[in-house]
Design an enzyme around this catalytic site. Structure first.
Site, PDB file in Angstrom:
ATOM      1  N   LYS A  54      -7.171  13.850  30.097  1.00  0.00           N
ATOM      2  CA  LYS A  54      -7.888  13.555  31.421  1.00  0.00           C
ATOM      3  C   LYS A  54      -7.772  14.541  32.144  1.00  0.00           C
ATOM      4  O   LYS A  54      -8.805  14.801  32.810  1.00  0.00           O
ATOM      5  CB  LYS A  54      -7.065  12.239  31.821  1.00  0.00           C
ATOM      6  CG  LYS A  54      -6.943  10.851  30.827  1.00  0.00           C
ATOM      7  CD  LYS A  54      -6.154   9.819  31.025  1.00  0.00           C
ATOM      8  CE  LYS A  54      -6.222   8.893  30.064  1.00  0.00           C
ATOM      9  NZ  LYS A  54      -5.434   7.860  30.250  1.00  0.00           N
ATOM     10  N   GLN A  98      -0.210   6.243  33.919  1.00  0.00           N
ATOM     11  CA  GLN A  98      -0.348   6.276  32.639  1.00  0.00           C
ATOM     12  C   GLN A  98       0.612   5.243  32.053  1.00  0.00           C
ATOM     13  O   GLN A  98       1.617   5.189  32.259  1.00  0.00           O
ATOM     14  CB  GLN A  98      -0.221   7.591  32.024  1.00  0.00           C
ATOM     15  CG  GLN A  98      -0.192   7.813  30.436  1.00  0.00           C
ATOM     16  CD  GLN A  98      -1.586   7.634  29.959  1.00  0.00           C
ATOM     17  OE1 GLN A  98      -2.663   8.092  30.491  1.00  0.00           O
ATOM     18  NE2 GLN A  98      -1.940   6.993  28.734  1.00  0.00           N
ATOM     19  N   ASP A 121      -8.893   2.670  36.311  1.00  0.00           N
ATOM     20  CA  ASP A 121      -8.581   2.008  35.125  1.00  0.00           C
ATOM     21  C   ASP A 121      -9.056   0.697  34.891  1.00  0.00           C
ATOM     22  O   ASP A 121      -9.355   0.103  33.994  1.00  0.00           O
ATOM     23  CB  ASP A 121      -7.111   1.984  34.651  1.00  0.00           C
ATOM     24  CG  ASP A 121      -6.756   2.988  33.560  1.00  0.00           C
ATOM     25  OD1 ASP A 121      -7.591   3.457  32.927  1.00  0.00           O
ATOM     26  OD2 ASP A 121      -5.726   3.247  33.403  1.00  0.00           O
TER      27      ASP A 121
END
Ligand code: NAP
Length: 295
Positions: A54, A98, A121
């Site tokens: 990422k 994460q 997200d």
């Protein structure tokens, strides 16, 4: 019938090129690039690989990347304070925690601390609620990636029977909502579904996100269906029969003979997830800067 193979890798390259161009325009207009902060708690090697990918992807499209790491035993308050600091930082357009986090921490509770406007997200309760209401918000990356694949290969969703196997908050539920928004008739299956093969065999669009290698067999697939395989399962190379050792949730060889189009694993849905994360970061940056967009 032998299916068209949906090349997620190539489509992701195009999405990333579009994001890079638009990120450049954003930087010229505002004097600073969109920025993504990733937060990794602990040293899980798989998570570290995802975070690294990422970070690199951000740099490649001209975005600022902030790589925040905390030790595996970081207490809740320390992670919460970091997330809140990032929420306030104007150089940070998007914040991503994460997952999974170490077992002493509550992942959903921590995710819920991320400012909805920076929740790239799309997993905070506010963004999940906006999605359920069909109102604009940041959408989860993998289901958005599937929608992008379906759009790019011109799959007609209006009135289509869509079956999603898996009901996770991360994928299955938001996937169903996105399909519903495009006027598909949506069925969501899970571990208690009685006649999984029969329900799947009705699908014009069959989407599998279970985490069980090749559990969707050839006979689950209606002739001419579009099959999207979200599963990522690691087998030994001998078992997998391909070099990567990765297989999906669909028996690919069997489904290929019945479907009209299908995503491979790897190279199907997987590459779209990071591409959509980059797009979400751009969308978040624009909205924070008061720049209109149509996302
Ligand atoms: P998850 O949270 O473990 O959810 C799995 C779902 O599958 C659950 O809803 C479960 O039902 C259902 N299920 C389990 N066994 C079943 C069975 N025998 N029949 C029907 N349904 C069954 O997994 P997830 O996070 O959604 O991920 C699913 C897969 O997608 C994994 O392989 C993951 O690695 C992959 N994935 C890939 C990406 C990507 O970027 N490519 C992103 C996200 C996920 P219950 O709810 O009843 O337990």
């Amino acid at each position: 019938m032998s299916a068209t193979i949906i090349d997620g890798k190539a489509i992701a390259v195009r999405v990333r090129a579009d994001v890079a161009r638009e990120a450049r325009a954003f930087s010229e207009r505002t004097g600073r690039p969109p920025g993504l902060a990733t937060v990794l708690v602990g040293e899980d090697p798989g998570s570290a690989v995802y975070v690294g990918a990422k970070q690199r992807a951000c740099a490649e499209v001209g975005m600022a990347a902030f790589d925040k790491r905390l030790p595996a035993d970081a207490p809740f308050l320390q992670v919460a304070e970091l997330l809140q600091r990032l929420n306030r930082d104007p150089a940070v357009s998007g914040v991503l925690l994460q997952l999974p986090v170490p077992p002493h921490l509550d992942g959903p509770e921590l995710t819920g601390l991320i400012e909805a406007a920076k929740d790239v997200d799309g997993l905070t309760p506010l963004n999940a609620g906006l999605l359920a209401l069909g109102r604009p918000g940041l959408r989860p990356c993998t289901p958005s990636g599937v929608m992008e694949l379906l759009a790019r290969v011109d799959v007609e969703l209006e009135g289509a029977e869509a079956v999603v196997v898996g009901r996770s908050n991360l994928f299955g539920k938001p996937m169903a909502q996105l399909l519903l928004q495009e006027n598909a008739t949506v069925t969501v299956c899970h571990s208690r579904t009685r006649d999984l093969p029969g329900v799947c065999a009705r699908a014009d669009v069959l989407i599998a996100a279970v985490g069980r290698p090749r559990m969707v067999r050839g006979e689950f697939v209606k002739e001419g269906a579009v099959v999207i395989d979200v599963g990522v399962n690691r087998l030994t190379p001998e078992e997998a029969g391909n070099k990567s050792g990765l297989v999906g949730d669909v028996d690919y060889a069997a489904a290929l003979e019945r479907a009209s189009a299908i995503t491979p694993v790897p190279g199907g849905v997987g590459p779209m997830t990071i591409a959509m994360l980059l797009r979400n970061t751009l969308v978040a940056a624009r909205r924070q800067a008061g720049i209109e967009d149509d996302a």
